[in-house]
Design a protein around this motif. Structure first.
Motif, short mmCIF file in Angstrom:
data_model
loop_
_atom_site.label_atom_id
_atom_site.label_comp_id
_atom_site.label_asym_id
_atom_site.label_seq_id
_atom_site.Cartn_x
_atom_site.Cartn_y
_atom_site.Cartn_z
N VAL A 109 -1.93 5.75 4.60
CA VAL A 109 -3.05 4.80 4.61
C VAL A 109 -2.49 3.41 4.84
O VAL A 109 -1.44 3.06 4.27
CB VAL A 109 -3.84 4.85 3.28
N LYS A 110 -3.19 2.59 5.62
CA LYS A 110 -2.71 1.23 5.85
C LYS A 110 -3.85 0.23 5.74
O LYS A 110 -5.02 0.56 6.00
CB LYS A 110 -2.03 1.13 7.21
N PHE B 45 -9.25 -0.39 4.79
CA PHE B 45 -8.10 0.50 4.95
C PHE B 45 -8.40 1.60 5.97
O PHE B 45 -9.54 2.08 6.07
CB PHE B 45 -7.72 1.13 3.61
N VAL C 280 0.93 5.64 -0.77
CA VAL C 280 0.11 6.84 -0.90
C VAL C 280 1.02 8.02 -1.22
O VAL C 280 2.06 8.19 -0.58
CB VAL C 280 -0.67 7.15 0.40
N ASP C 281 0.64 8.83 -2.21
CA ASP C 281 1.50 9.94 -2.60
C ASP C 281 1.41 11.14 -1.65
O ASP C 281 2.40 11.80 -1.38
CB ASP C 281 1.21 10.39 -4.04
N THR D 8 -3.61 9.70 -3.83
CA THR D 8 -3.85 8.47 -4.58
C THR D 8 -3.25 7.30 -3.82
O THR D 8 -2.05 7.31 -3.50
CB THR D 8 -3.25 8.53 -5.99
N VAL D 9 -4.09 6.32 -3.53
CA VAL D 9 -3.63 5.08 -2.89
C VAL D 9 -3.34 4.07 -3.99
O VAL D 9 -4.22 3.76 -4.81
CB VAL D 9 -4.69 4.52 -1.93
N THR D 10 -2.13 3.53 -4.02
CA THR D 10 -1.75 2.52 -5.00
C THR D 10 -1.58 1.18 -4.30
O THR D 10 -0.84 1.07 -3.33
CB THR D 10 -0.44 2.90 -5.71
N LEU D 11 -2.29 0.17 -4.81
CA LEU D 11 -2.23 -1.17 -4.24
C LEU D 11 -1.57 -2.12 -5.23
O LEU D 11 -1.98 -2.18 -6.39
CB LEU D 11 -3.64 -1.68 -3.91
N SER E 291 -5.56 1.50 -8.11
CA SER E 291 -5.37 2.83 -7.51
C SER E 291 -6.73 3.41 -7.13
O SER E 291 -7.73 3.25 -7.85
CB SER E 291 -4.64 3.78 -8.48
N VAL F 152 0.85 -1.19 0.00
CA VAL F 152 0.00 0.00 0.00
C VAL F 152 0.89 1.23 0.00
O VAL F 152 1.69 1.43 0.91
CB VAL F 152 -0.93 0.03 1.23
N VAL G 132 -7.30 5.47 7.10
CA VAL G 132 -6.63 6.69 6.65
C VAL G 132 -6.04 7.39 7.87
O VAL G 132 -6.79 7.96 8.69
CB VAL G 132 -7.60 7.63 5.90
#
Length: 432
Positions: A326-327, A359, A321-322, A370-373, A426, A319, A361
């Protein structure tokens, strides 16, 4: 008092009733500050396996599995019979080429007990896999049973007794890679089940030397090959019905990186936010705001079985985040969710998925993030302990298969090069 004509009074009452009905309808459809614009999709129809094409390798090296009372005969008979209960099975033997078996499943099981079947010459596995794979097209599935010993043709071994050992890591491995790379491009995956069985008969070493074995435990393998979205489910159904559990299992996927997800708008929800076009919007942040958690539903049916396990996902899902933190806090099978308070359209979203990921925050440093998984491709490597490069002695081959590591490495590389991630998604986040 002013007296209205009767027809005016009637119109007024109708108008008032219509206005009230519209107001009630708008309220029922989710009026209020935090309405969700998420649209429910119509659940897709579940794909079904067409036919099952069964192949038993019958090169001479397989003969010892068929002599006397062996686990091999028990397992293969069980697989054929139980598979036939799931879907219609066509029966074949294969060494140099495919030979259809006449008669039904019961006749074939009886033949394994009474008829010499393993009389063919040394087989080239990549060619056999090609023939087997030709039947695993569309929604059909193929089952292939073999000792999985990599080997050059008999004539090549006669000219050079070391040709198998010297070229297993290059020529033989890459022949396997080439065939399974073709499968991967076609969306065909494979599940491998590994067993051991007493072996009573002639064993052929990598130099084609004959050795008589009496009850020595030898590995054998059952491959289930077909469209990846079907193989996992079919293999699971078959395994549930089998009397003997395999010692090991390995799944090779061919589905490519999963990109689709459905944002759930009430399940495991915490804090103030709304779902809009699969993104988390209008997030309330700050000291007085409630902790923010959201959940997405994903369909992992196309992934290998072990990659669908909750512990695997919890450990391996990356996970990033830019503009925030977040987890991943929870991984659940969809059956673990309480759907009593879910709306019909959220239940429809859930019904077409297999897992729910939740998730938390921790923070957002900007107005948007943006969250990228990403779930990287990782394959189990138990086969390295089942492999040997010298099978001329009982000690050298005990519980091992000649050059199995190179065979499996060829298969693994074929699927890893088609995409190094099981999933890549994402999600957009934005503050209120």
């Amino acid at each position: 008092m002013i007296h209205y004509p009767r027809h005016h009074t009637t119109r007024y009452m109708k108008f008032t009733a219509l206005t009230l009905a519209i107001a009630l309808l708008m309220t029922a459809c989710g009026g209020g500050k935090k309405r969700d614009k998420q649209e429910a999709s119509t659940p897709t129809k579940t794909e079904q396996v067409g036919k099952v094409h069964f192949f038993l390798e019958t090169s001479a090296s397989m003969g010892g599995y068929l002599n006397g009372g062996t686990t091999f005969k028990d397992v293969v008979s069980d697989v054929v019979t139980k598979a036939n209960q799931l879907r219609p099975v066509s029966l074949n033997t294969i060494s140099g080429k495919t030979q259809p078996v006449s008669g039904d499943v019961n006749t074939f099981v009886a033949q394994m007990a009474t008829t010499p079947l393993a009389t063919g010459k040394s087989s080239e596995l990549h060619k056999i896999f090609r023939e087997v794979g030709e039947r695993a097209k569309g929604n059909d599935v193929a089952i292939f049973v073999s000792d999985c010993i990599l080997s050059f043709p008999d004539a090549d071994i006669k000219r050079d007794p070391e040709v198998n050992r010297n070229n297993a890591s290059s020529t033989l491995k890459n022949s396997i890679y080439d065939q399974f790379a073709t499968f991967s491009k076609q969306g065909i995956g494979a599940t491998v089940l590994a067993y051991t069985s007493p072996f009573n008969g002639t064993y052929y070493t990598y130099q084609n030397q004959k050795q008589k074995l009496a009850g020595e435990q030898r590995p054998f393998y059952i491959w289930i090959i077909g469209k990846q979205s079907l193989v996992g489910t079919f293999a699971g159904q078959l395994l549930e019905s089998l009397s003997t559990t395999p010692a090991k299992r390995l799944d090779f996927g061919a589905a490519g990186a999963l990109k689709a997800y459905d944002l759930l708008f009430s399940a495991n929800k915490s804090g103030d936010w709304r779902a809009e076009r699969n993104n988390v919007t209008e997030i309330e942040m700050g000291r007085k705001a409630k902790p923010v958690e959201f959940a997405i539903a994903v369909n992992l049916n196309a992934l290998p079985g072990y990659a669908q396990e909750e512990t695997y996902l919890q450990k391996n899902l990356n996970v990033a985040v830019d503009n925030g933190a977040v987890k991943l806090v929870k991984v659940q099978r969809k059956a673990a969710l309480n759907t009593d308070r879910m709306s019909d359209r959220e239940q429809k979203l859930l019904s077409q998925n297999t897992h729910v990921l939740t998730f938390h925050v921790d923070n957002l440093f900007d107005e948007t993030a943006t969250v990228t998984l990403k779930l990287p491709v990782r394959f189990d490597s138990w086969y390295t302990n089942w492999s040997t490069m010298d099978d001329r002695t009982a000690t050298g081959r005990q519980g091992k298969t000649f050059a199995l590591e190179h065979l499996m490495t060829g298969v693994r590389e074929a699927y890893q090069t088609s995409g190094n991630e099981f999933a890549a998604m994402s999600i957009k986040l934005s503050k209120n």
